[in-house]
Design a protein around this motif. Structure first.
Motif, PDB file in Angstrom:
ATOM      1  N   GLU A 221       0.855  -1.190   0.000  1.00 37.89           N
ATOM      2  CA  GLU A 221       0.000   0.000   0.000  1.00 37.89           C
ATOM      3  C   GLU A 221       0.890   1.238   0.000  1.00 37.89           C
ATOM      4  OE1 GLU A 221      -2.548   2.333   3.356  1.00 37.89           O
ATOM      5  OE2 GLU A 221      -2.888   0.175   3.207  1.00 37.89           O
TER       6      GLU A 221
ATOM      7  N   THR B  45       0.862   5.465   0.149  1.00 37.02           N
ATOM      8  CA  THR B  45       0.078   6.638   0.488  1.00 37.02           C
ATOM      9  C   THR B  45       0.938   7.879   0.277  1.00 37.02           C
ATOM     10  OG1 THR B  45      -1.031   5.344   2.201  1.00 37.02           O
ATOM     11  CG2 THR B  45      -1.322   7.719   2.282  1.00 37.02           C
TER      12      THR B  45
ATOM     13  N   GLU C 189       0.942  12.098   0.733  1.00 33.80           N
ATOM     14  CA  GLU C 189       0.282  13.257   1.324  1.00 33.80           C
ATOM     15  C   GLU C 189       1.260  14.416   1.353  1.00 33.80           C
ATOM     16  OE1 GLU C 189      -1.764  14.709   5.487  1.00 33.80           O
ATOM     17  OE2 GLU C 189      -1.406  12.596   5.173  1.00 33.80           O
TER      18      GLU C 189
ATOM     19  N   THR D 104       4.379   7.172   2.241  1.00 36.50           N
ATOM     20  CA  THR D 104       4.386   6.033   3.159  1.00 36.50           C
ATOM     21  C   THR D 104       4.153   4.770   2.349  1.00 36.50           C
ATOM     22  OG1 THR D 104       3.461   7.400   4.928  1.00 36.50           O
ATOM     23  CG2 THR D 104       3.342   5.020   5.217  1.00 36.50           C
TER      24      THR D 104
ATOM     25  N   ARG E  69       8.700   5.380   5.647  1.00 38.21           N
ATOM     26  CA  ARG E  69       8.189   6.730   5.404  1.00 38.21           C
ATOM     27  C   ARG E  69       9.314   7.585   4.851  1.00 38.21           C
ATOM     28  NH1 ARG E  69       5.176   6.862  11.074  1.00 38.21           N
ATOM     29  NH2 ARG E  69       3.305   5.774  10.432  1.00 38.21           N
TER      30      ARG E  69
ATOM     31  N   ALA F 269      -0.104  14.147  -6.157  1.00 37.23           N
ATOM     32  CA  ALA F 269      -0.611  12.816  -5.798  1.00 37.23           C
ATOM     33  C   ALA F 269      -1.382  12.153  -6.936  1.00 37.23           C
ATOM     34  CB  ALA F 269      -1.479  12.900  -4.553  1.00 37.23           C
TER      35      ALA F 269
END
Length: 143
Positions: free
Chosen positions: A73, A75, A77, A82, A104, A113
């Motif tokens: 996964e 992510t 931001e 991450t 991270r 993004a």
């Protein structure tokens, strides 16, 4: 004087967590069929990573052998990325985590993004992280 935004007890818990992870890793390497493996303790490792910075984008490569796209996964931001992974054994409610990781990264610029691309091939996860467009400076006429 250095001001910390964390209490000393939080720092001690971080040290304790890192020490436990290191000892667990060493024990799994030395005794692969030892008590940690028999107790069902999941393997927690931090995959090796390379970060490539350019003027308009960043590239991130992580070595994640044994993980498939369904196990990973990503992510994004603002300026942080991450990457988490977890492999499970079994099905449904009886499934248990046998290996996991989390990394991270903080980049020196904000990331677009919507334009991020991720590709997992032969145990290497490659991320293309383009820089977010910034409003350009302009001269404002005063009236």
């Amino acid at each position: 004087m250095v001001w910390l935004n964390r209490t000393p007890f939080e720092l001690l818990s971080d040290i304790d967590r890192l020490a436990a992870a290191t000892v667990g890793r060493m024990a799994r390497v030395a005794w692969p069929d030892g008590p940690l493996a028999q107790a069902g303790a999941p393997s927690v490792d931090a995959p090796r990573a390379n970060v490539h910075l350019a003027a308009d984008e960043a590239g991130l490569e992580l070595l994640v052998p044994g993980y498939g796209p369904e196990h990973v996964e990503v992510t994004v931001e603002r300026d942080r990325v991450t990457v988490k992974g977890a492999r499970k054994e079994g099905e449904g409610e009886d499934a248990r985590v046998v290996a996991s990781f989390e990394r991270r990264f903080k980049l020196p610029f904000e990331i677009d993004a919507d334009a991020v691309q991720a590709k997992l091939e032969l145990g290497v996860l490659r991320l293309a992280l383009p820089r977010a467009a910034r409003a350009s400076a302009r001269r404002v006429e005063v009236q």
